[in-house]
Design a protein around this motif. Structure first.
Motif, PDB file in Angstrom:
ATOM      1  N   VAL A  20       0.840  -1.190   0.000  1.00 28.50           N
ATOM      2  CA  VAL A  20       0.000   0.000   0.000  1.00 28.50           C
ATOM      3  C   VAL A  20       0.877   1.243   0.000  1.00 28.50           C
ATOM      4  CG1 VAL A  20      -1.817   1.253   1.230  1.00 28.50           C
ATOM      5  CG2 VAL A  20      -1.762  -1.244   1.324  1.00 28.50           C
ATOM      6  N   CYS A  21       0.638   2.139  -0.948  1.00 30.22           N
ATOM      7  CA  CYS A  21       1.360   3.404  -0.999  1.00 30.22           C
ATOM      8  C   CYS A  21       0.780   4.325   0.070  1.00 30.22           C
ATOM      9  CB  CYS A  21       1.243   4.062  -2.376  1.00 30.22           C
ATOM     10  SG  CYS A  21       2.105   5.654  -2.469  1.00 30.22           S
ATOM     11  N   THR A  22       1.635   4.825   0.959  1.00 33.22           N
ATOM     12  CA  THR A  22       1.182   5.689   2.043  1.00 33.22           C
ATOM     13  C   THR A  22       0.891   7.108   1.581  1.00 33.22           C
ATOM     14  OG1 THR A  22       3.489   6.142   2.623  1.00 33.22           O
ATOM     15  CG2 THR A  22       2.373   4.369   3.837  1.00 33.22           C
ATOM     16  N   SER A  23       1.227   7.415   0.343  1.00 35.53           N
ATOM     17  CA  SER A  23       0.977   8.752  -0.182  1.00 35.53           C
ATOM     18  C   SER A  23      -0.341   8.815  -0.953  1.00 35.53           C
ATOM     19  CB  SER A  23       2.131   9.190  -1.078  1.00 35.53           C
ATOM     20  OG  SER A  23       1.893  10.468  -1.610  1.00 35.53           O
ATOM     21  N   CYS A  24      -0.516   7.947  -1.947  1.00 39.51           N
ATOM     22  CA  CYS A  24      -1.698   8.043  -2.821  1.00 39.51           C
ATOM     23  C   CYS A  24      -2.704   6.907  -2.623  1.00 39.51           C
ATOM     24  CB  CYS A  24      -1.276   8.092  -4.283  1.00 39.51           C
ATOM     25  SG  CYS A  24      -0.619   6.529  -4.915  1.00 39.51           S
ATOM     26  N   GLY A  25      -2.344   5.869  -1.865  1.00 38.42           N
ATOM     27  CA  GLY A  25      -3.261   4.762  -1.637  1.00 38.42           C
ATOM     28  C   GLY A  25      -3.233   3.690  -2.709  1.00 38.42           C
ATOM     29  N   ALA A  26      -2.333   3.806  -3.677  1.00 35.71           N
ATOM     30  CA  ALA A  26      -2.223   2.762  -4.709  1.00 35.71           C
ATOM     31  C   ALA A  26      -1.888   1.440  -4.031  1.00 35.71           C
ATOM     32  CB  ALA A  26      -1.128   3.129  -5.715  1.00 35.71           C
ATOM     33  N   THR A  27      -2.384   0.356  -4.584  1.00 35.87           N
ATOM     34  CA  THR A  27      -2.080  -0.957  -4.029  1.00 35.87           C
ATOM     35  C   THR A  27      -1.521  -1.867  -5.106  1.00 35.87           C
ATOM     36  OG1 THR A  27      -4.313  -1.776  -4.444  1.00 35.87           O
ATOM     37  CG2 THR A  27      -3.895  -0.850  -2.260  1.00 35.87           C
ATOM     38  N   ALA A  28      -0.767  -2.846  -4.659  1.00 34.38           N
ATOM     39  CA  ALA A  28      -0.250  -3.874  -5.547  1.00 34.38           C
ATOM     40  C   ALA A  28      -0.339  -5.193  -4.794  1.00 34.38           C
ATOM     41  CB  ALA A  28       1.194  -3.582  -5.951  1.00 34.38           C
ATOM     42  N   ALA A  84       5.908   3.920  -7.269  1.00 36.84           N
ATOM     43  CA  ALA A  84       6.869   4.547  -8.178  1.00 36.84           C
ATOM     44  C   ALA A  84       6.490   6.002  -8.494  1.00 36.84           C
ATOM     45  CB  ALA A  84       6.982   3.729  -9.477  1.00 36.84           C
ATOM     46  N   SER A  85       5.203   6.294  -8.614  1.00 41.41           N
ATOM     47  CA  SER A  85       4.769   7.650  -8.936  1.00 41.41           C
ATOM     48  C   SER A  85       4.956   8.627  -7.775  1.00 41.41           C
ATOM     49  CB  SER A  85       3.294   7.669  -9.332  1.00 41.41           C
ATOM     50  OG  SER A  85       3.106   6.923 -10.508  1.00 41.41           O
ATOM     51  N   CYS A  86       4.935   8.121  -6.549  1.00 37.10           N
ATOM     52  CA  CYS A  86       5.013   8.989  -5.377  1.00 37.10           C
ATOM     53  C   CYS A  86       6.415   9.112  -4.785  1.00 37.10           C
ATOM     54  CB  CYS A  86       4.050   8.492  -4.298  1.00 37.10           C
ATOM     55  SG  CYS A  86       2.312   8.677  -4.769  1.00 37.10           S
ATOM     56  N   ARG A  87       7.339   8.265  -5.225  1.00 33.58           N
ATOM     57  CA  ARG A  87       8.703   8.329  -4.683  1.00 33.58           C
ATOM     58  C   ARG A  87       9.360   9.652  -5.047  1.00 33.58           C
ATOM     59  NH1 ARG A  87      10.276   2.704  -6.665  1.00 33.58           N
ATOM     60  NH2 ARG A  87      11.677   3.919  -7.953  1.00 33.58           N
ATOM     61  N   GLY A 134      11.685  12.314  -6.513  1.00 29.39           N
ATOM     62  CA  GLY A 134      12.535  12.291  -7.680  1.00 29.39           C
ATOM     63  C   GLY A 134      11.977  11.513  -8.853  1.00 29.39           C
ATOM     64  N   GLU A 135      10.821  10.882  -8.691  1.00 36.19           N
ATOM     65  CA  GLU A 135      10.206  10.116  -9.778  1.00 36.19           C
ATOM     66  C   GLU A 135       9.237  10.995 -10.547  1.00 36.19           C
ATOM     67  OE1 GLU A 135      10.918   6.899 -10.569  1.00 36.19           O
ATOM     68  OE2 GLU A 135      12.416   6.923  -8.993  1.00 36.19           O
ATOM     69  N   ALA A 136       9.211  10.833 -11.842  1.00 32.20           N
ATOM     70  CA  ALA A 136       8.261  11.586 -12.670  1.00 32.20           C
ATOM     71  C   ALA A 136       6.876  10.975 -12.528  1.00 32.20           C
ATOM     72  CB  ALA A 136       8.702  11.546 -14.126  1.00 32.20           C
ATOM     73  N   THR A 137       5.838  11.796 -12.563  1.00 30.94           N
ATOM     74  CA  THR A 137       4.466  11.276 -12.460  1.00 30.94           C
ATOM     75  C   THR A 137       3.799  11.154 -13.785  1.00 30.94           C
ATOM     76  OG1 THR A 137       3.680  13.522 -12.020  1.00 30.94           O
ATOM     77  CG2 THR A 137       4.059  12.076 -10.125  1.00 30.94           C
TER      78      THR A 137
END
Length: 139
Positions: free
Chosen positions: A90-98, A131-134, A136-139
């Motif tokens: 779970v992404c703690t920034s946007c809530g994306a899950t994998a 990956a989108s929220c890290r 230095g990563e491009a969105t």
């Protein structure tokens, strides 16, 4: 839809309101709260009550269709489940899950423990940044 409905709710009731809740759950991307499910379900069925939504969420958790994966503020956070034994990232920034399939379940070490414990299950939740929220990563 009947097969999907049966799996999501087990032997529970099938109604227009529950179908709207199921549609909302399946339409939300990533992890979601009950409030987000309610907002989406009420777009299709404005008459869906709060108690019905909570009962439907509870039935979906019990059937294994969704799983609680953490919290967002004071609200529980849920995610849809894949077939078979797995864990959620779970992404703690946007809530994306994998989905992460579990290598631990296949290890013999779970079957027998030297202190006499019989392991009957385990729970693991992984949190971080997608990956989108890290930084230095491009969105």
């Amino acid at each position: 839809m009947p097969h999907r409905h049966r799996k999501a709710f087990g032997s529970g009731r099938r109604s227009r309101q529950r179908t709207a809740v199921l549609g909302a759950v399946e339409g939300l991307a990533g992890a979601f709260t009950v409030a987000e499910v309610a907002r989406e379900a009420r777009r299709v069925a404005p008459e869906v009550g709060t108690a019905t939504i909570y009962r439907a969420i509870s039935a979906m958790v019990e059937s294994g269709h969704i799983e609680r994966v953490g919290s967002q503020g004071l609200s529980a956070l849920y995610a849809r489940c894949a077939e078979g034994h797995h864990h959620h990232l779970v992404c703690t920034s946007c809530g994306a899950t994998a989905i992460a399939h579990c290598p631990v379940i296949e290890q013999d070490s779970l079957a027998a423990d030297p202190d006499g414990f019989l392991v009957t299950g385990h729970e693991l939740r992984l949190f971080g940044l997608c990956a989108s929220c890290r930084p230095g990563e491009a969105t």
